[in-house]
Structure formats: structure tokens, C-alpha cells
Design a protein around this motif. Sequence first.
Motif, PDB file in Angstrom:
ATOM      1  N   UNK A 127     126.396  30.006  86.751  1.00 28.02           N
ATOM      2  CA  UNK A 127     125.139  30.277  86.053  1.00 28.02           C
ATOM      3  C   UNK A 127     123.904  29.975  86.895  1.00 28.02           C
ATOM      4  N   UNK A 128     124.093  29.278  88.012  1.00 25.14           N
ATOM      5  CA  UNK A 128     122.947  28.802  88.797  1.00 25.14           C
ATOM      6  C   UNK A 128     123.101  29.269  90.251  1.00 25.14           C
ATOM      7  N   UNK A 173     115.778  25.712  89.879  1.00 26.16           N
ATOM      8  CA  UNK A 173     116.107  27.093  90.210  1.00 26.16           C
ATOM      9  C   UNK A 173     116.198  27.956  88.969  1.00 26.16           C
ATOM     10  N   UNK A 174     116.572  29.212  89.154  1.00 23.98           N
ATOM     11  CA  UNK A 174     116.705  30.164  88.057  1.00 23.98           C
ATOM     12  C   UNK A 174     118.130  30.130  87.516  1.00 23.98           C
ATOM     13  N   UNK A 175     118.260  29.971  86.211  1.00 19.88           N
ATOM     14  CA  UNK A 175     119.568  30.034  85.571  1.00 19.88           C
ATOM     15  C   UNK A 175     119.736  31.437  85.003  1.00 19.88           C
ATOM     16  N   UNK A 176     120.884  32.053  85.274  1.00 23.77           N
ATOM     17  CA  UNK A 176     121.091  33.444  84.852  1.00 23.77           C
ATOM     18  C   UNK A 176     122.532  33.662  84.420  1.00 23.77           C
ATOM     19  N   UNK A 214     121.319  38.422  85.050  1.00 23.60           N
ATOM     20  CA  UNK A 214     120.101  38.497  84.241  1.00 23.60           C
ATOM     21  C   UNK A 214     119.505  37.106  84.071  1.00 23.60           C
ATOM     22  N   UNK A 215     118.269  36.923  84.560  1.00 24.35           N
ATOM     23  CA  UNK A 215     117.618  35.612  84.511  1.00 24.35           C
ATOM     24  C   UNK A 215     117.346  35.193  83.070  1.00 24.35           C
ATOM     25  N   UNK A 216     117.568  33.917  82.802  1.00 21.95           N
ATOM     26  CA  UNK A 216     117.290  33.354  81.469  1.00 21.95           C
ATOM     27  C   UNK A 216     116.049  32.477  81.503  1.00 21.95           C
ATOM     28  N   UNK A 217     115.992  31.564  82.498  1.00 18.16           N
ATOM     29  CA  UNK A 217     114.857  30.637  82.556  1.00 18.16           C
ATOM     30  C   UNK A 217     114.881  29.908  83.890  1.00 18.16           C
ATOM     31  N   UNK A 218     113.720  29.397  84.276  1.00 19.23           N
ATOM     32  CA  UNK A 218     113.666  28.473  85.412  1.00 19.23           C
ATOM     33  C   UNK A 218     113.933  27.079  84.871  1.00 19.23           C
ATOM     34  N   UNK A 219     114.926  26.406  85.444  1.00 17.08           N
ATOM     35  CA  UNK A 219     115.405  25.153  84.861  1.00 17.08           C
ATOM     36  C   UNK A 219     115.503  24.051  85.922  1.00 17.08           C
ATOM     37  N   UNK A 220     115.724  22.830  85.448  1.00 17.14           N
ATOM     38  CA  UNK A 220     116.063  21.695  86.303  1.00 17.14           C
ATOM     39  C   UNK A 220     117.474  21.259  85.929  1.00 17.14           C
ATOM     40  N   UNK A 226     120.973  20.473  81.694  1.00 22.64           N
ATOM     41  CA  UNK A 226     120.052  21.563  82.033  1.00 22.64           C
ATOM     42  C   UNK A 226     118.765  21.377  81.243  1.00 22.64           C
ATOM     43  N   UNK A 227     117.670  21.122  81.928  1.00 19.90           N
ATOM     44  CA  UNK A 227     116.358  21.006  81.277  1.00 19.90           C
ATOM     45  C   UNK A 227     115.650  22.345  81.382  1.00 19.90           C
TER      46      UNK A 227
END
Length: 458
Positions: A41-42, A58-61, A65-71, A89-90
Motif C-alpha cells: 500500500x505504500x 509518503x503517498x498511500x495507494x 490509485x492514491x488515497x492520501x499522504x500519510x505518516x 498509519x496517520x
Amino acid sequence: MINKLSGWGDTIAAIATAPGIGAIATIRLSGVDSFSIIDRLFPSKKISGQKTHTLHVGILSLKGKAIDEVVVAVFKGPKSYTGEDIIEISCHGSIFIQQQILSACIEEGARLARPGEFTQRSFLNGRMDLTQAEAVADLIASNTKASQKNALNNIRGGFSGQLKEMRDQLIQFAALIELELDFATEDVEFADRTKFYELIRHIDTTTTRLIDSFQLGNVIKNGISVAIIGKPNAGKSTLLNTLLNDNRAIVSEIAGTTRDTIEEVLNIRGILFRLIDTAGIRSHSNDVIENIGIEKSLEKMKSADVVLYIFDVNEETSEMIQQQVNAFKEAGINYLLVANKSDLDIISPLTLSGETIYHISAKNKINIDQLTNALYDTTVQGTLEEDSSMVTNIRHYEALQKVKITLTDIINGLDQQLSGDLLALEIRSCLYYLGEITGEITNEDKLDFIFSKFCIGK
């Protein structure tokens, strides 16, 4: 007895933050496939190759397909909350984004966690005992400084540490006494009965103190229910508003204004008091709705921890108040007598033998501090000292009562110089009940019940 397993062989996922929209939300994964799932996913970085206790942006997808920029936070087992590999995942706090990320984790092989399953895995993997696990739920639910301090002390092992010390000492003597049974024909004594007697007395004293702490511990955890009772127009709703420093209840000169009970919470010195304003009690009313309210008032009065009986100082006589006091005593109701409107000219001073009457003016806020202090002192017995162990859980309380009974039997057995085999039976019973509290002795049904009361994601 439950074996402390290394996990169930699967990976769980859940939203760990409170429901709703916020700036940040956290989705948690725990289990053997946590790293392989996040690697898929990352795409920004291979997380499985990173060091433990590190953060990565980074971008989680999902499927490109990108979902969100996460930590992404990495916690490798066994040095993690559950003892397993954990990923947190934040993301941004959109409910839609949270659900998308959780769905992506499940699509890649995780399953939705049951309530409390993260903490249950922590217990089963030996990261904490059962009292510490239950303290986690208490800390989440804490709403005063006192409840927070007690839960935090138990998470750190304050309560379980005492139980472990008691159990370890009993096990040592139990081993020596049972060793004597192997040499029964040679009449030898490995366990010093004098030292054993001193130990049992010490454990008995500690157990008694813990049992006695439950009354205060229960108050700290659950608060105290206070029913404000009195005749119509005595000033019940005005007192509620004054205590809350807010116009919570409707106040008027019309008798019977309050038709239903109103409940609010007041914090007095770190203890929550659940104030219940009730409909005025009078013998006869032609109003059907008011009569229903009166019935509810009587129900609340019987179930409350304490009743504030408020009356107009110029409307009720000493004889009338005495009748009410007698009724309270006959029903076993804890009460405080509150003479309202005492700032007005008193026609006839009230005197009641052996009773304390608190004279106030709810409207003009006179002697309200005196009343709240009396309310606290009447209901809160004892103080929560720094780093002291306090029993707040009914399960612990009931098990400690069984421990107390077996300790009494052991003391009686020593006084009667019973044989080692009979003493060994009582010691095993005592160890069993101590083990039930900490989780050394339990079963899957009991664990499922305990952890089912946790929130999902913890």
C-alpha cells in the motif's frame, strides 16, 4: 488456563482514533502480515526494511490509485504494544479517507479487529497482565484527575506488582510444604511455620487494605449519584443551576415546574457527582404528568448514593423535617438536610436533635461551598495517595474477598497445627484466586467478556 500465544496467525486492522472528523486519524495494523500489507500500500518506501520505532512520509495507494499522504509508524515485535509487528498509519481526519485506508488494509489481507483485540494480544503475548490490560480501558474512560492517576498507576504495575509479590512468596512456601509431603515418613519440616505465619499475616493485612479501598475506588471510577429531593418550590432547580453555575433547569414561581428528572455532572475535588434534579414531591396533584414525575423522583431517591433534601426554611417545621428524616433512616437512605432561603427573615428557627442542617440561599449563592464540602466529606471516605494501589474493578474485589477467606483458613490451620497436606490445599486455593486477578488463571470465555468492553482499535 490460557496459554500466552505468539498470536493467532492473522493480522488485524482498525481505526484507533475516535469516530468523526478531525485533523488527524490513525489506522492500526498488528500481526504477521502487517509489513507485507503496508509494503503493497505504500510504494514510496519499502517499510519492512526500515528500523523499528521510525516514521515515514509518503503517498498511500491501492492498486495505483492514491488515497492520501500519510505518516507510517513502524513498531517491530516483540518491542511493540501487542508484542507483534505493528504499523500505525496517520492520515487526514476525513471519515471517507479513514474508511478507504481501512478497506484497503482489509483488501490486502487484514481483518477487522474485535473490540479490545489489540490489548488482548498484548496480554496473551506477555506484554502486560490482565489487571494492566483492564487499566488501559479505565485510563481511556477516565474523566477526572483521580481516575486518571489510579488507572495510570495500575498500568505501570502498581496493583499487579503487589499481587505478584504476594503470589511469589506463597509459591515459595507452598513448594517447601509440598516437599515435606515427599518425606512424610521421615517427619522433617522444610517450611518454617513461624516465618510462614508472619507472611500470611502480612498478606492478609495487604489484602484487607485492598478490599477496603474498593469503596473509594468505585467512587473514583464511577462517581456518586446525588438526588435533589424536596417539595415543589423548595428551590431544587435553583440549587442545581447554582451548583453548575449554569441555567440548566427551568426556574419559576409556579409549583410543579419540573416534571421530569434532569441529570448533570459536577466535579468536586476530582470526584464526579451526578446531580439529579427531580420533580417536587407532594401528596396530592391533579396533574397526571406531574404525578409521573413524582414517581420518578421517588425511584431516583431510592437508587441514589446520597439525597440532598432541600426545603424552604419558612415553609417546613421541625416536626415535618423529623418525619422525613425518620423515613430516610427507615429506608437506609444517606441524606443531607438543606435549609434553603436562609437569607430571608426566619420565622421560626429549626432545631433537630442529632442532625446537621446546612443553611443556604440557592438563589443568592450563600454557603454553597459549605454544602459542596459537606457533600464530598459525607460520600468520599479516604484519600487517593500518590502511587497507592486502589481497587476499582468488581472482578478484582470479588476475587480478593475469596483470597481473604482462604488466608483466614490458613491462619486457623496454622493455629490448629494442621498437617502440611491440608495447608497445601488452602495455599493452592489462595494462589488460584490471586492468579484469576492477574490472568495467570483464566479461560477464553472470561477473556472475551473482559475485552469485549474495550473500544475497537485498542
